[in-house]
Design a protein around this motif. Structure first.
Motif, PDB file in Angstrom:
ATOM      1  N   TYR A   1       0.848  -1.204   0.000  1.00 15.41           N
ATOM      2  CA  TYR A   1       0.000   0.000   0.000  1.00 15.41           C
ATOM      3  C   TYR A   1       0.883   1.255   0.000  1.00 15.41           C
ATOM      4  O   TYR A   1       0.675   2.186  -0.795  1.00 15.41           O
ATOM      5  CB  TYR A   1      -0.910  -0.034   1.226  1.00 15.41           C
ATOM      6  N   ALA A   2       1.887   1.318   0.925  1.00 15.49           N
ATOM      7  CA  ALA A   2       2.745   2.505   1.043  1.00 15.49           C
ATOM      8  C   ALA A   2       3.512   2.767  -0.250  1.00 15.49           C
ATOM      9  O   ALA A   2       3.621   3.911  -0.703  1.00 15.49           O
ATOM     10  CB  ALA A   2       3.708   2.323   2.223  1.00 15.49           C
ATOM     11  N   GLU A   3       4.060   1.713  -0.861  1.00 15.83           N
ATOM     12  CA  GLU A   3       4.825   1.893  -2.092  1.00 15.83           C
ATOM     13  C   GLU A   3       3.928   2.358  -3.238  1.00 15.83           C
ATOM     14  O   GLU A   3       4.356   3.133  -4.098  1.00 15.83           O
ATOM     15  CB  GLU A   3       5.521   0.583  -2.456  1.00 15.83           C
ATOM     16  N   ALA A   4       2.663   1.916  -3.241  1.00 17.89           N
ATOM     17  CA  ALA A   4       1.757   2.299  -4.321  1.00 17.89           C
ATOM     18  C   ALA A   4       1.392   3.777  -4.260  1.00 17.89           C
ATOM     19  O   ALA A   4       1.111   4.398  -5.287  1.00 17.89           O
ATOM     20  CB  ALA A   4       0.489   1.438  -4.262  1.00 17.89           C
ATOM     21  N   VAL A   5       1.402   4.376  -3.036  1.00 14.34           N
ATOM     22  CA  VAL A   5       1.044   5.795  -2.902  1.00 14.34           C
ATOM     23  C   VAL A   5       2.277   6.650  -2.601  1.00 14.34           C
ATOM     24  O   VAL A   5       2.170   7.778  -2.127  1.00 14.34           O
ATOM     25  CB  VAL A   5      -0.013   5.973  -1.794  1.00 14.34           C
ATOM     26  N   ASP A   6       3.502   6.104  -2.859  1.00 12.42           N
ATOM     27  CA  ASP A   6       4.769   6.837  -2.749  1.00 12.42           C
ATOM     28  C   ASP A   6       5.043   7.318  -1.320  1.00 12.42           C
ATOM     29  O   ASP A   6       5.493   8.433  -1.087  1.00 12.42           O
ATOM     30  CB  ASP A   6       4.797   8.036  -3.706  1.00 12.42           C
ATOM     31  N   LEU A   7       4.763   6.459  -0.327  1.00 12.07           N
ATOM     32  CA  LEU A   7       5.160   6.742   1.053  1.00 12.07           C
ATOM     33  C   LEU A   7       6.323   5.836   1.434  1.00 12.07           C
ATOM     34  O   LEU A   7       6.557   4.807   0.807  1.00 12.07           O
ATOM     35  CB  LEU A   7       3.981   6.518   2.017  1.00 12.07           C
ATOM     36  N   ASP A   8       7.043   6.216   2.473  1.00  4.67           N
ATOM     37  CA  ASP A   8       8.180   5.430   2.957  1.00  4.67           C
ATOM     38  C   ASP A   8       7.647   4.169   3.637  1.00  4.67           C
ATOM     39  O   ASP A   8       7.019   4.231   4.703  1.00  4.67           O
ATOM     40  CB  ASP A   8       9.014   6.258   3.941  1.00  4.67           C
ATOM     41  N   ALA A   9       7.885   2.999   3.024  1.00  7.80           N
ATOM     42  CA  ALA A   9       7.351   1.743   3.550  1.00  7.80           C
ATOM     43  C   ALA A   9       7.913   1.422   4.933  1.00  7.80           C
ATOM     44  O   ALA A   9       7.195   0.951   5.822  1.00  7.80           O
ATOM     45  CB  ALA A   9       7.656   0.594   2.583  1.00  7.80           C
ATOM     46  N   ASP A  10       9.206   1.677   5.159  1.00  7.76           N
ATOM     47  CA  ASP A  10       9.803   1.390   6.466  1.00  7.76           C
ATOM     48  C   ASP A  10       9.151   2.229   7.567  1.00  7.76           C
ATOM     49  O   ASP A  10       8.935   1.765   8.694  1.00  7.76           O
ATOM     50  CB  ASP A  10      11.309   1.675   6.431  1.00  7.76           C
ATOM     51  N   GLU A  11       8.863   3.498   7.226  1.00  8.37           N
ATOM     52  CA  GLU A  11       8.241   4.372   8.219  1.00  8.37           C
ATOM     53  C   GLU A  11       6.832   3.879   8.556  1.00  8.37           C
ATOM     54  O   GLU A  11       6.426   3.863   9.718  1.00  8.37           O
ATOM     55  CB  GLU A  11       8.179   5.798   7.680  1.00  8.37           C
ATOM     56  N   MET A  12       6.070   3.441   7.549  1.00  8.63           N
ATOM     57  CA  MET A  12       4.716   2.957   7.791  1.00  8.63           C
ATOM     58  C   MET A  12       4.731   1.671   8.630  1.00  8.63           C
ATOM     59  O   MET A  12       3.911   1.474   9.522  1.00  8.63           O
ATOM     60  CB  MET A  12       4.007   2.697   6.448  1.00  8.63           C
TER      61      MET A  12
END
Length: 289
Positions: free
Chosen positions: A57-68
Motif C-alpha cells: 500500500y505505502a509503495e503504491a502511494v509513494d510513502l516510505d514503507a519502512d516508516e509505515m
C-alpha cells in the motif's frame, strides 16, 4: 492510534486513487485495503500478510514503507519473526567471574612478595654503585709552579676580550604575527520543493549532526550512497527526550527524513537548522560545496 491508516488514506486521496483503483494496482482485496485504512486487522490472514499489505500500500502511494511499518509496529507491538529468531538468551558469566577472582586472590600475595624482593635488589644495587663511584680526596697534591707574566710598560694589550654581549643586544626585534581571522560556517537554503529542502554547508570541514526529540518522531539519516548513518538498528522512531549525535564529516551529503518536525530539533555543527516550511514530514538534505 498512530495515524497509520489516516496517513495512507490521505496519500491515496492525494494520488486520486479509489479503493478499486488501488486493488487493481496492488492486487490486494478491497476489504483488506479498507481494513488497513481503518486500522482493523481482524479479517487479515496473519501478521505476515498485514506487514506485506502495508508495505505494498505505502509503495503504491509513494510513502516510505519502512516508516509505515514502524508506525504499525508501534501500535500493535508486533515483532517480526526474523527478529525473534535473532534474540538469544544472555550468557551467564558469573561463575567464570568468580573463578577469575579466586585465582587472582591466590596469585596476589605471591606477586607482592616478588615485587618486594625486586625492590630490595634494586635499592642494594643503587647503593653499591654510589659507593663505588666515590673517590678519596687527595690531601697531598703538589703545588704546580705557574709562571708569572710581567707586563711591560707601554706594551699594547694584544689579547682583549671581545664584547660578545654587544652583538647579542643589537639583534633586530621580531615583528608580531598578525592574528588569523576565523571564518564562521555558512548553512544556506539552496532550494525547497514539497517535502524536500536542500541546504549548502560551507566554511566548515566538519559535518556533525545532533538530533533531539520532544515527542515521538520517525528519523532516518542516509549519506550520498544511501548508507544509513543512524545507530543500529538504523531508521526508527525516536521517543520523547532522546538525543542522537552523528559524525558524517567524511560524507559529501546527508539526507535526514523527519517524520514530525514539530517535535524534532536538528543541530548542524552547533548551529540550529531552521525548517524552511511548516510541513509535518520533511526531507532535509545537507551537502558540502
Amino acid at each position: 492510534m498512530t495515524g497509520l491508516g489516516a496517513r495512507l488514506k490521505e496519500a491515496r486521496v492525494a494520488k486520486g486513487y479509489t479503493l478499486d483503483d488501488l486493488q487493481g494496482i496492488t492486487k490486494i482485496q478491497k476489504r483488506y485495503l479498507s481494513g488497513i485504512e481503518s486500522e482493523d486487522y481482524s479479517m487479515m490472514p496473519g501478521t505476515f500478510y498485514i506487514r506485506a499489505f502495508i508495505k505494498q500500500y505505502a509503495e503504491a502511494v509513494d510513502l516510505d514503507a519502512d516508516e509505515m511499518l514502524a508506525l504499525y509496529k508501534e501500535e500493535s507491538g508486533d515483532t517480526p519473526e526474523e527478529e525473534q529468531e535473532n534474540i538469544a538468551p544472555p550468557t551467564l558469566q558469573r561463575s567464570g567471574g568468580l573463578k577469575s577472582n579466586s585465582k587472582l586472590k591466590e596469585i596476589m600475595p605471591k606477586v607482592i612478595v616478588a615485587l618486594f624482593i625486586v625492590m630490595i635488589i634494586v635499592i642494594v644495587y643503587i647503593l653499591f654503585r654510589e659507593k663505588a663511584a666515590e673517590t678519596p680526596l687527595e690531601k697531598d697534591t703538589p703545588t704546580q709552579n705557574v709562571p708569572l707574566i710581567k707586563e711591560t710598560p707601554g706594551q699594547p694589550d694584544t689579547e682583549k676580550p671581545v664584547d660578545e654581549d654587544k652583538n647579542a643586544s643589537e639583534e633586530t626585534p621580531e615583528e608580531p604575527e598578525e592574528p588569523i581571522e576565523e571564518t564562521e560556517q555558512q548553512l544556506e537554503l539552496e532550494s525547497s520543493a514539497g517535502e524536500t529542502s536542500t541546504f549548502t554547508l560551507s566554511n566548515s570541514d566538519e559535518l556533525k549532526l545532533v538530533i533531539k526529540t520532544t515527542g515521538d518522531s520517525w528519523i532516518s539519516v542516509t549519506d550520498q550512497s544511501g548508507t544509513e548513518r543512524m545507530p543500529a538498528p538504523g531508521g526508527r522512531i525516536m521517543t520523547a527526550g532522546e538525543t542522537i549525535e552523528i559524525d558524517a564529516t567524511e560524507a559529501v551529503s546527508v539526507r535526514i527524513r523527519v517524520g514530525r518536525t514539530n517535535s524534532t530539533e536538528l543541530i548542524v555543527n552547533d548551529q540550529v537548522l531552521e525548517y524552511p516550511n511548516e510541513r509535518l514530514t520533511q526531507n532535509i538534505i545537507i551537502k558540502k560545496p
